[in-house]
Design an enzyme around this catalytic site. Structure first.
Site, PDB file in Angstrom:
ATOM      1  N   LYS A  11       0.850  -1.149   0.045  1.00  0.00           N
ATOM      2  CA  LYS A  11      -0.167   0.064   0.000  1.00  0.00           C
ATOM      3  C   LYS A  11       0.910   1.333  -0.082  1.00  0.00           C
ATOM      4  O   LYS A  11       0.642   2.254  -0.737  1.00  0.00           O
ATOM      5  CB  LYS A  11      -0.759   0.028   1.257  1.00  0.00           C
ATOM      6  CG  LYS A  11      -2.068  -1.119   1.285  1.00  0.00           C
ATOM      7  CD  LYS A  11      -2.886  -1.207   2.556  1.00  0.00           C
ATOM      8  CE  LYS A  11      -2.089  -0.992   3.831  1.00  0.00           C
ATOM      9  NZ  LYS A  11      -1.636  -2.226   4.128  1.00  0.00           N
ATOM     10  N   ARG A  86     -10.090   0.420   8.990  1.00  0.00           N
ATOM     11  CA  ARG A  86      -9.651  -0.652   9.051  1.00  0.00           C
ATOM     12  C   ARG A  86     -10.798  -1.496   9.688  1.00  0.00           C
ATOM     13  O   ARG A  86     -11.019  -2.616   9.874  1.00  0.00           O
ATOM     14  CB  ARG A  86      -8.380  -0.909   9.952  1.00  0.00           C
ATOM     15  CG  ARG A  86      -7.074  -1.219   9.368  1.00  0.00           C
ATOM     16  CD  ARG A  86      -6.159  -0.817  10.441  1.00  0.00           C
ATOM     17  NE  ARG A  86      -5.057  -1.340  10.201  1.00  0.00           N
ATOM     18  CZ  ARG A  86      -3.893  -0.929   9.590  1.00  0.00           C
ATOM     19  NH1 ARG A  86      -3.916   0.258   9.188  1.00  0.00           N
ATOM     20  NH2 ARG A  86      -2.770  -1.398   9.307  1.00  0.00           N
ATOM     21  N   ARG A 125      11.434  -5.839   4.968  1.00  0.00           N
ATOM     22  CA  ARG A 125      11.045  -4.489   4.839  1.00  0.00           C
ATOM     23  C   ARG A 125      11.882  -3.568   5.471  1.00  0.00           C
ATOM     24  O   ARG A 125      12.090  -3.920   6.742  1.00  0.00           O
ATOM     25  CB  ARG A 125       9.490  -4.106   4.861  1.00  0.00           C
ATOM     26  CG  ARG A 125       9.228  -2.704   4.755  1.00  0.00           C
ATOM     27  CD  ARG A 125       7.812  -2.369   4.750  1.00  0.00           C
ATOM     28  NE  ARG A 125       6.727  -3.090   5.786  1.00  0.00           N
ATOM     29  CZ  ARG A 125       5.568  -2.904   5.652  1.00  0.00           C
ATOM     30  NH1 ARG A 125       4.943  -2.221   4.597  1.00  0.00           N
ATOM     31  NH2 ARG A 125       4.872  -3.127   6.634  1.00  0.00           N
ATOM     32  N   ARG A 153      10.622  -1.231  10.924  1.00  0.00           N
ATOM     33  CA  ARG A 153       9.601  -1.069  11.909  1.00  0.00           C
ATOM     34  C   ARG A 153       9.530  -2.167  13.043  1.00  0.00           C
ATOM     35  O   ARG A 153       9.532  -3.255  12.726  1.00  0.00           O
ATOM     36  CB  ARG A 153       8.266  -1.129  10.986  1.00  0.00           C
ATOM     37  CG  ARG A 153       7.818   0.190  10.344  1.00  0.00           C
ATOM     38  CD  ARG A 153       6.969   0.148   9.382  1.00  0.00           C
ATOM     39  NE  ARG A 153       5.575  -0.479  10.034  1.00  0.00           N
ATOM     40  CZ  ARG A 153       4.305  -0.443   9.555  1.00  0.00           C
ATOM     41  NH1 ARG A 153       4.324  -0.151   8.180  1.00  0.00           N
ATOM     42  NH2 ARG A 153       3.268  -1.211  10.003  1.00  0.00           N
ATOM     43  N   ARG A 164      -1.110  -8.941  13.001  1.00  0.00           N
ATOM     44  CA  ARG A 164      -1.895  -7.726  12.116  1.00  0.00           C
ATOM     45  C   ARG A 164      -2.550  -8.569  11.362  1.00  0.00           C
ATOM     46  O   ARG A 164      -3.777  -7.969  10.697  1.00  0.00           O
ATOM     47  CB  ARG A 164      -0.957  -7.060  11.622  1.00  0.00           C
ATOM     48  CG  ARG A 164      -0.251  -6.032  12.689  1.00  0.00           C
ATOM     49  CD  ARG A 164       1.312  -5.316  12.345  1.00  0.00           C
ATOM     50  NE  ARG A 164       1.123  -4.698  10.865  1.00  0.00           N
ATOM     51  CZ  ARG A 164       2.391  -4.464  10.155  1.00  0.00           C
ATOM     52  NH1 ARG A 164       3.441  -5.330  10.454  1.00  0.00           N
ATOM     53  NH2 ARG A 164       2.291  -3.707   9.191  1.00  0.00           N
TER      54      ARG A 164
HETATM   55  P1  AMP Z   1       0.234   0.471   9.122  1.00  0.00           P
HETATM   56  O1  AMP Z   1       1.493   1.290   9.058  1.00  0.00           O
HETATM   57  O2  AMP Z   1      -1.047   0.621   8.302  1.00  0.00           O
HETATM   58  O3  AMP Z   1       0.429  -1.081   8.811  1.00  0.00           O
HETATM   59  O4  AMP Z   1      -0.196   0.616  10.599  1.00  0.00           O
HETATM   60  C1  AMP Z   1       0.461   0.156  11.665  1.00  0.00           C
HETATM   61  C2  AMP Z   1      -0.183   0.123  13.013  1.00  0.00           C
HETATM   62  O5  AMP Z   1      -0.758   1.269  13.269  1.00  0.00           O
HETATM   63  C3  AMP Z   1      -1.218  -0.954  13.019  1.00  0.00           C
HETATM   64  O6  AMP Z   1      -0.878  -2.343  13.089  1.00  0.00           O
HETATM   65  C4  AMP Z   1      -2.053  -0.364  14.030  1.00  0.00           C
HETATM   66  O7  AMP Z   1      -1.488  -0.780  15.323  1.00  0.00           O
HETATM   67  C5  AMP Z   1      -2.200   1.287  14.011  1.00  0.00           C
HETATM   68  N1  AMP Z   1      -3.055   1.815  12.911  1.00  0.00           N
HETATM   69  C6  AMP Z   1      -3.051   2.190  11.739  1.00  0.00           C
HETATM   70  N2  AMP Z   1      -4.145   2.406  11.128  1.00  0.00           N
HETATM   71  C7  AMP Z   1      -4.992   1.928  12.148  1.00  0.00           C
HETATM   72  C8  AMP Z   1      -6.363   2.134  11.994  1.00  0.00           C
HETATM   73  N3  AMP Z   1      -7.213   2.635  10.811  1.00  0.00           N
HETATM   74  N4  AMP Z   1      -7.201   1.398  13.250  1.00  0.00           N
HETATM   75  C9  AMP Z   1      -6.545   1.221  14.185  1.00  0.00           C
HETATM   76  N5  AMP Z   1      -5.197   1.048  14.275  1.00  0.00           N
HETATM   77  C10 AMP Z   1      -4.543   1.402  13.149  1.00  0.00           C
END
Ligand code: AMP
Length: 207
Positions: A11, A86, A125, A153, A164
């Site tokens: 993404k 989400r 990554r 990360r 996740r």
């Molecule tokens: P990402 O970078 O999109 O993979 O997000 C990393 C982490 O941020 C996720 O595993 C969640 O802990 C938190 N997070 C990001 N977006 C959301 C969301 N829309 N709802 C809840 N937690 C989020």
């Protein structure tokens, strides 16, 4: 426009390419939360534990953060959401805010990658904090002279990625159906090189 996909689907990589073409801001909930953690804001402190463990940050925190962000002037002509919504409550809150502002979501792009590929993608990554480029140690190796500054990360461990993925199938799958029912969902195969996926996205967006 919204980009949905499991962790490691690509993404972030594809969003960066799309916003360059479309001239709209890339609004990544994950990036915003990571910035809040780094700055040590109250929201960041509250979110840190959930994120490290690969769990979802509570809806009210994320909804407030995103609705505030999309109300900013640079998003007035459109925006690309990445990582949000989400969950169904997040999708409903976004829908209500858009409707009351007189706007609509045009497209929801779902990047699909089989679970079996995602752990490897995440574990390898590496993010470049200087340029924002996302590399993979094997599939898209970084130039040797910048390896020292790359960031891995905290939630890109096999354990957190599996957590996740669990949240993705429990909470995000119903969100995908929400957009499918609205008729604005487009599915794209996310297996292949970034260029191959970009080409598929271009075709899907034209349909
Ligand atoms: P990402 O970078 O999109 O993979 O997000 C990393 C982490 O941020 C996720 O595993 C969640 O802990 C938190 N997070 C990001 N977006 C959301 C969301 N829309 N709802 C809840 N937690 C989020």
């Amino acid at each position: 426009m919204i980009l949905i996909g499991p962790p490691g689907a690509g993404k972030g990589t594809q969003a960066a390419r799309l916003v360059d073409k479309l001239h709209i801001p890339h609004i990544s909930s994950g990036d915003m939360l990571r910035a809040a953690v780094k700055e040590g804001t109250a929201m960041g402190v509250a979110a840190d534990g959930y994120m490290k463990a690969g769990k979802l940050v509570p809806d009210d925190v994320v909804i407030g953060m995103i609705l505030e962000r999309i109300a900013k002037p640079d998003a007035a002509n459109g925006f690309m959401l990445d990582g949000f919504p989400r969950t169904i409550p997040q999708a409903e809150a976004l829908q209500a805010a858009m409707t009351s502002a007189g706007y609509a979501i045009d497209r929801v792009l779902l990047i699909e990658v089989p679970d079996g590929l995602l752990v490897d993608r995440g574990v390898g990554r590496r993010n470049d904090p200087v340029t924002g480029t996302i590399y993979h140690l094997t599939f898209n190796p970084p130039p040797a002279d910048i390896v020292g500054r790359l960031v891995h990360r905290k939630d890109d461990t096999a354990e957190a990625i599996n957590e996740r993925l669990h949240y993705y199938s429990s909470w995000t799958a119903p969100t995908i159906r929400f957009y499918q029912d609205l008729g604005i969902l487009r599915r794209v195969d996310g297996v292949g090189t970034p260029d191959e996926v970009t080409a598929r996205i271009t075709t899907a967006l034209a349909s």
